[in-house]
Design an enzyme around this catalytic site. Sequence first.
Site, PDB file in Angstrom:
ATOM      1  N   MET A 141       0.847  -1.185   0.000  1.00 57.07           N
ATOM      2  CA  MET A 141       0.000   0.000   0.000  1.00 57.07           C
ATOM      3  C   MET A 141       0.881   1.232   0.000  1.00 57.07           C
ATOM      4  O   MET A 141       1.943   1.241   0.613  1.00 57.07           O
ATOM      5  CB  MET A 141      -0.910   0.003   1.223  1.00 57.07           C
ATOM      6  CG  MET A 141      -2.095   0.931   1.103  1.00 57.07           C
ATOM      7  SD  MET A 141      -3.127   0.583  -0.337  1.00 57.07           S
ATOM      8  CE  MET A 141      -3.671  -1.080   0.025  1.00 57.07           C
ATOM      9  N   CYS A 142       0.455   2.259  -0.693  1.00 50.46           N
ATOM     10  CA  CYS A 142       1.248   3.482  -0.801  1.00 50.46           C
ATOM     11  C   CYS A 142       0.403   4.686  -0.409  1.00 50.46           C
ATOM     12  O   CYS A 142      -0.820   4.631  -0.398  1.00 50.46           O
ATOM     13  CB  CYS A 142       1.754   3.667  -2.230  1.00 50.46           C
ATOM     14  SG  CYS A 142       2.746   2.298  -2.828  1.00 50.46           S
TER      15      CYS A 142
END
Length: 564
Positions: free
Chosen positions: A1-2
Amino acid sequence: MCGIFCSVVNNVPLNSFNISSALKVILKNRGPDVQDEVVIDYCFGKILFAGFVLWQQGESVQKQPVVEDDFIFLFNGDIYNTSKPEYMSDTTWIAERLAECRCKEQNILKILKRLEGPHCLIIYDKREQILYFSRDALGRNSLLIERICNGFQLLSTSHFEDKKISLELPPLGLFRVKLNDLNSCVLYPWQPLNNYSTQLLRNLDLAIGWKTAVESPMSPDWMLNCNPAFSYNFYEFQYIKNNVNLYKNLIDQSEIKYTLSILHTLLSDSIKNRVRNMAPFCRLCMQKLNISPPCRHAKLCILFSGGLDCTILALLANQFVPVNEPIELINVAFESVKGQNISEKLFDVPDRKTSLVSVNELKQLCPERCWNLLKVNVTRLELQQHLTSRIKHLIYPLDTVLDESLGCAFWFASHCTHSTARVALIGSGADELFGGYTRYRNSYSRCLGNDLERQLAVQNELERDWQRISARNLARDDRIIADTGKTARSPFIEENFVKFIRSLEVYQKCCFGFPEGVGDKLLLRLYGYQIGLRDVVFLKKRAIQFGSRIANKKQNGSHQSDNL
């Protein structure tokens, strides 16, 4: 996840154009492995792009934003239907496709139509000075849009401030904004807009101050109609009163057996993709740069109430995790009474008891696996402290009692200090797909019409909930879980699985002629029984906010929270 961020502002001095320190901390929590920022000029102002990356794919971490001659690219998510080599990340693969087509609009649309998996993205065409942005059609990953002085900004998560105009970008399709005219926008929708999505678009226009023109739908292939045309009807089996005999009888029916085989194939594939696509290091080993793979610590956790949905996920995930790696089952409980003397009995909540029963079933079915049941106990003091200092910013811009309860439950579970996992499987979507909520049973029982009208009442309630699932749950849960350096993955909300289950008639998924714990989510309960589960398939549905004892049943979940 970013964590991704893009701010577009007219007439701003360069030295005053930056991300606030509070917001940067929140974004970095989502992407702790590498960060970068880029500021560029456009015709009337400046654009700031920032990427905060959590490494989950490819041989090495891919820095963001990706800056090429023709475009700048930010991506947050997972794509599961590409033919990319294992050493390549999704970000790199999409960036290469964009480079090949020189970021031409029609080619961007063709690329987006092909993508399957939870994602959101931002693309800036340098030559044309056009900004594109979108969320996947199921709205699984968070992307907020905020109106700011002389412009707007897009960001994975925000920081609560009074009087700020902020909302979740509706997952309607690809948006296009020409930066020489911030008063207008173009939408290429995933599918034709209905009354609900049209209202979402009106709300967006009103909040940001532009007018959106709607183009022809993109219509991804997975959205095309699926008509399996099964004829079975669970209501025809109401004469069977013994629950075990009922399940055995139903599973032996040829059409139901075939339906379950399709369900098994699709759900197993979904879980396999979500379990195998992750970095080879756990959270602790990721911090040790000199270690060589493979790391044998737990890299996968399941947010585990002990209920049907999460236990099925755990049992299927067992097939795709190396046998010498543990799988974490994280169970959260909140202090049930106020008091100074904290003892284990204060956390003896319903979900804790259920988790102990279900983990024993898993141990019996998969004795070779190390199942780590991690018990998270949260006092009322801890709850209030973290809610005020951190969690409320992640829930924002949502603000109801239900948002508070669910957000806190997921945050404390995923923030378990003993967890080494970087991927969390969650059971989101199962109740909306299979008919698990009490309100579906109420819709059936309160309808005074014939059986067809009762089924229609349930179907309408299911459809209403499905349309709202992203706005009610998915984006918020993404913000909450990603804050702990974990990627939330929802195997039930996979394109082809969703397409198949939603193609079934309501009486082929649930039957409210049977009691609670039997007829609700009946098709999924049958599947659990078929793969070997016994006790858990007859458990009554219990919402996590009540099973963990974070919420008071006397509160109305739709009311605005005093703490948000």
